[in-house]
Design a protein around this motif. Structure first.
Motif: not given
Length: 186
Positions: A157-181
């Motif tokens: 369960c904790k491993e699955e939640i950590q994978n979700l966290t990484k996935k969504f943090e990556s989405k946030v980073n992509d959105l922020a990078d795109k908007k900054s550019a």
């Protein structure tokens, strides 16, 4: 709750955090006109605070101009007042039937401030996602304490939640990078 239910709830909440960030980023100015800048401005319409997008047709007829055509022309004064009191920094021009907003090009200093704002919003979203991870992990720990999950199930369960966290943090980073550019391009 099962592992799937805990993960599904965490994923749903993380998705909402990313959606909120997307909406917030839409309201950040770039060098060109974008109705996202003004659609969430609240207008006092017959005693209730109403989003501008529900009161008018919003369009960008030119790259540096936003056109607001209210469905009810009697509300133009309220729209102008709401835009003036908002923090978008644009001056409305009204001709009695529509309101025009000219979007001037951004200076280098303004662009840097906006990029800083984008980074702040992205960090808030990442913090929200991490808080959701913490809550989901607590839920898993509680389920193990209540003898619903085994130790192996909890680890999964904790491993699955950590994978979700990484996935969504990556989405946030992509959105922020795109908007900054987008903000930095002239």
């Amino acid at each position: 709750m099962s592992i799937e239910e805990i993960a599904l709830e965490a994923e749903d909440r993380m998705e909402k955090s990313v959606t909120l960030l997307t909406d917030q980023l839409r309201g950040i100015r770039t060098g060109r006109a974008n109705v996202g800048l003004i659609e969430s401005i609240r207008v006092d319409y017959y005693g209730s605070s109403t989003p501008l997008k529900q009161l008018a047709n919003l369009s960008t007829p030119e790259p540096q101009q936003i056109l607001i055509r209210p469905f009810d022309p009697s509300v133009i004064g309220d729209i102008v007042k709401a835009i003036q009191t908002s923090d978008i920094g644009l001056t409305p021009n009204s001709d009695g039937k529509a309101v025009r907003l000219n979007v001037p090009p951004l200076s280098v200093e303004q662009r840097k401030k906006l990029v800083g704002r984008v980074k702040d919003l992205a960090e808030e979203a990442r913090i929200s996602i991490r808080n959701i991870r913490r809550d989901a992990n607590k839920q898993g720990d509680q389920e193990q304490t209540d003898k619903i999950l085994t130790e192996d199930d909890l680890a999964t369960c904790k491993e699955e939640i950590q994978n979700l966290t990484k996935k969504f943090e990556s989405k946030v980073n992509d959105l922020a990078d795109k908007k900054s550019a987008e903000v930095l391009e002239s």
